[in-house]
Motif scaffolding. Sequence first.
Motif, PDB file in Angstrom:
ATOM      1  N   ARG A  41      -1.448  -1.041  -3.772  1.00 30.27           N
ATOM      2  CA  ARG A  41      -2.650  -0.209  -3.710  1.00 30.27           C
ATOM      3  C   ARG A  41      -2.226   1.236  -3.478  1.00 30.27           C
ATOM      4  NH1 ARG A  41      -7.614   0.513  -3.984  1.00 30.27           N
ATOM      5  NH2 ARG A  41      -8.833   1.757  -2.534  1.00 30.27           N
ATOM      6  N   GLU A  46      -5.402  -0.119  -7.831  1.00 33.28           N
ATOM      7  CA  GLU A  46      -4.380  -1.148  -7.613  1.00 33.28           C
ATOM      8  C   GLU A  46      -3.494  -1.161  -8.848  1.00 33.28           C
ATOM      9  OE1 GLU A  46      -5.110  -3.116  -4.721  1.00 33.28           O
ATOM     10  OE2 GLU A  46      -3.196  -4.153  -4.834  1.00 33.28           O
ATOM     11  N   LYS A  53      -5.861  -9.917  -4.039  1.00 30.69           N
ATOM     12  CA  LYS A  53      -5.606  -9.314  -5.352  1.00 30.69           C
ATOM     13  C   LYS A  53      -4.507 -10.030  -6.134  1.00 30.69           C
ATOM     14  CE  LYS A  53      -8.457  -5.791  -4.885  1.00 30.69           C
ATOM     15  NZ  LYS A  53      -9.635  -5.641  -5.762  1.00 30.69           N
ATOM     16  N   GLN A 100       0.848  -1.198   0.000  1.00 27.70           N
ATOM     17  CA  GLN A 100       0.000   0.000   0.000  1.00 27.70           C
ATOM     18  C   GLN A 100       0.876   1.237   0.000  1.00 27.70           C
ATOM     19  OE1 GLN A 100      -3.679   0.297   2.349  1.00 27.70           O
ATOM     20  NE2 GLN A 100      -3.034  -1.588   3.354  1.00 27.70           N
ATOM     21  N   GLY A 110       0.841  -6.632  -6.611  1.00 26.09           N
ATOM     22  CA  GLY A 110       0.047  -5.405  -6.663  1.00 26.09           C
ATOM     23  C   GLY A 110       0.418  -4.411  -5.568  1.00 26.09           C
TER      24      GLY A 110
END
Lengths: 114, 113
Positions: free
Chosen positions: A109, A88, B41, A10, A107
């Motif tokens: 975010r 994302e 995800k 993140q 990924g």
Amino acid sequence: AQSVTQLDSQVPVFEEAPVELRCNYSSSVSVYLFWYVQYPNQGLQLLLKYLSGSTLVKGINGFEAEFNKSQTSFHLRKPSVHISDTAEYFCAVSGNSGTYKYIFGTGTRLKVLA
Amino acid sequence: DTAVSQTPKYLVTQMGNDKSIKCEQNLGHDTMYWYKQDSKKFLKIMFSYNNKELIINETVPNRFSPKSPDKAHLNLHINSLELGDSAVYFCASSPVGRNSPLHFGNGTRLTVT
């Protein structure tokens, strides 16, 4: 075999601030590199790609990325983010030989704060 | 003018049922894929077809069976659904070539109860 590492799960950043999303890869062959963006409840969209040539690649929505072969990195940057960039972001690698398939990172975010 | 379209968008079903997800692309691409995205995800490739021929078959339970009636369609059938199958399933397509980007559908959110 290839692998992709996105170290940051993140990244919070204030609106109009710059951002860098990190991507490192490992591969025994030459690779093609991609960044994709996924907005909520949507599929992935291509942001930009590095195939060959200039190591600085410009994409859509003001994003750019730099391929660094010695550091095996392909970091994504934007000089000034908007609220609408909240999404994302996935880094992906495709090797130019061997098993023909993409490998995606886990990924990052990006959350843009007002 | 949707390039890669998947149906249904949402699928809620009970354990043990059999369900199918359909995918169609109008981009003229030769290669199609199924990806599974879990709750964190993480995207994992499941299958890939090139001009109706299976070219990638990752370690996926036999309960999952892809079918490509023509190069514009790639369907996914799942037998005996389990709780762990709950995920978002994405169809994608690309032209032939390792440097070709993928074009994704909007996903099918499968919830198994």
